[in-house]
Design an enzyme around this catalytic site. Structure first.
Site, PDB file in Angstrom:
ATOM      1  CG  MET A   9      -1.913  -1.153   1.232  1.00 30.01           C
ATOM      2  SD  MET A   9      -2.965  -1.209  -0.238  1.00 30.01           S
ATOM      3  CE  MET A   9      -4.147   0.069   0.177  1.00 30.01           C
TER       4      MET A   9
ATOM      5  CG  ASN B 278       0.752  -3.421  -8.483  1.00 25.85           C
ATOM      6  OD1 ASN B 278       0.684  -4.061  -7.423  1.00 25.85           O
ATOM      7  ND2 ASN B 278      -0.144  -2.491  -8.801  1.00 25.85           N
TER       8      ASN B 278
ATOM      9  CG  HIS C  51      -5.022  -2.094 -10.044  1.00 20.44           C
ATOM     10  ND1 HIS C  51      -4.859  -1.345  -8.896  1.00 20.44           N
ATOM     11  CD2 HIS C  51      -6.170  -1.665 -10.625  1.00 20.44           C
ATOM     12  CE1 HIS C  51      -5.867  -0.495  -8.802  1.00 20.44           C
ATOM     13  NE2 HIS C  51      -6.670  -0.661  -9.832  1.00 20.44           N
TER      14      HIS C  51
HETATM   15  C1  GRF Z   1      -5.132  -7.734  -4.261  1.00 24.39           C
HETATM   16  O1  GRF Z   1      -6.494  -7.804  -4.548  1.00 24.39           O
HETATM   17  C2  GRF Z   1      -4.397  -6.875  -5.247  1.00 24.39           C
HETATM   18  O2  GRF Z   1      -5.030  -6.747  -6.462  1.00 24.39           O
HETATM   19  C3  GRF Z   1      -4.381  -5.532  -4.571  1.00 24.39           C
HETATM   20  O3  GRF Z   1      -4.275  -5.805  -3.214  1.00 24.39           O
HETATM   21  C4  GRF Z   1      -4.871  -7.057  -2.924  1.00 24.39           C
HETATM   22  C5  GRF Z   1      -3.916  -7.823  -2.069  1.00 24.39           C
HETATM   23  O4  GRF Z   1      -4.489  -8.968  -1.526  1.00 24.39           O
HETATM   24  N1  GRF Z   1      -3.301  -4.739  -5.119  1.00 24.39           N
HETATM   25  P1  GRF Z   1      -3.601 -10.014  -0.750  1.00 24.39           P
HETATM   26  O5  GRF Z   1      -2.858  -9.273   0.347  1.00 24.39           O
HETATM   27  O6  GRF Z   1      -2.687 -10.656  -1.725  1.00 24.39           O
HETATM   28  O7  GRF Z   1      -4.601 -10.982  -0.177  1.00 24.39           O
END
Ligand code: GRF
Length: 187
Positions: free
Chosen positions: A88, A105, A107
């Site tokens: 994040m 990445n 998304h």
């Molecule tokens: C995913 O849905 C991804 O697309 C977004 O953040 C989420 C992360 O989920 N960028 P996790 O931590 O892998 O469960």
């Protein structure tokens, strides 16, 4: 096949991290996950790495020199791919240039639609007919680097945010490994 050393950056649950670790144990998968980088020591993803004895580091993103220190650690581990998975924090231009290797990445939308946060509510608000996920290279602009692959599904009227999230994440577990295989297909 000589596998590349990869690192996964996380902030939250780490379900993509778990999936990538699982896939990287396959003989033919092009990467090995050597390191996890997290900005939250209490996140489920970090706890998973700890429990499974996967080397991890916690970064203090408020420190002015954290990026320089992190680049040195990545060099020590000979990391040639960074996979952002729910990380994040913004990757700075300084870090991109300093690291100088591939960063990708995932998304939860069909980019270039719905960059940034609150993707699922935006998808519903704009009455999209389909949505999905995108794996892309990271550049200095948010969710804007070159697209490696997208996967989509069609939205039924009954779908709410929870359903969208669950369906999107299921697709992510297919899309992220597939994108990595595609990147290294001819190398
Ligand atoms: C995913 O849905 C991804 O697309 C977004 O953040 C989420 C992360 O989920 N960028 P996790 O931590 O892998 O469960």
């Amino acid at each position: 096949m000589v596998k590349k050393n990869a690192c996964v950056f996380i902030s939250g649950k780490g379900t993509n991290l778990r999936n990538l670790i699982k896939r990287s144990r396959e003989y033919n998968f092009p990467i090995n996950i050597k390191l996890v980088v997290s900005n939250d020591k209490n996140s489920l993803g970090t706890i998973f790495a700890k429990k499974n004895s996967i080397p991890y580091i916690i970064v203090n993103t408020n420190s002015r020199i954290f990026e320089t220190k992190l680049i040195n650690v990545l060099r020590d581990y000979n990391i040639s791919l960074i996979c952002l998975a729910g990380y994040m924090k913004i990757i700075s231009k300084k870090f991109l240039l300093g690291y100088g290797k591939k960063i990708i990445n995932i998304h939860p939308s069909l980019l270039p639609k719905f960059k940034g946060l609150n993707t699922y509510s935006k998808v519903l608000k704009f009455k999209e007919k389909k949505t999905g996920c995108t794996v892309h290279y990271v550049n200095e602009k948010l969710d804007s680097g070159q697209i490696i692959l997208k996967k989509k599904f069609f939205i039924k009227e009954s779908y709410n945010e929870n359903i969208l999230k669950s369906k999107t994440q299921k697709l992510e577990y297919i899309a992220y490994p597939e994108a990595i295989i595609k990147m290294y297909r001819n190398s």
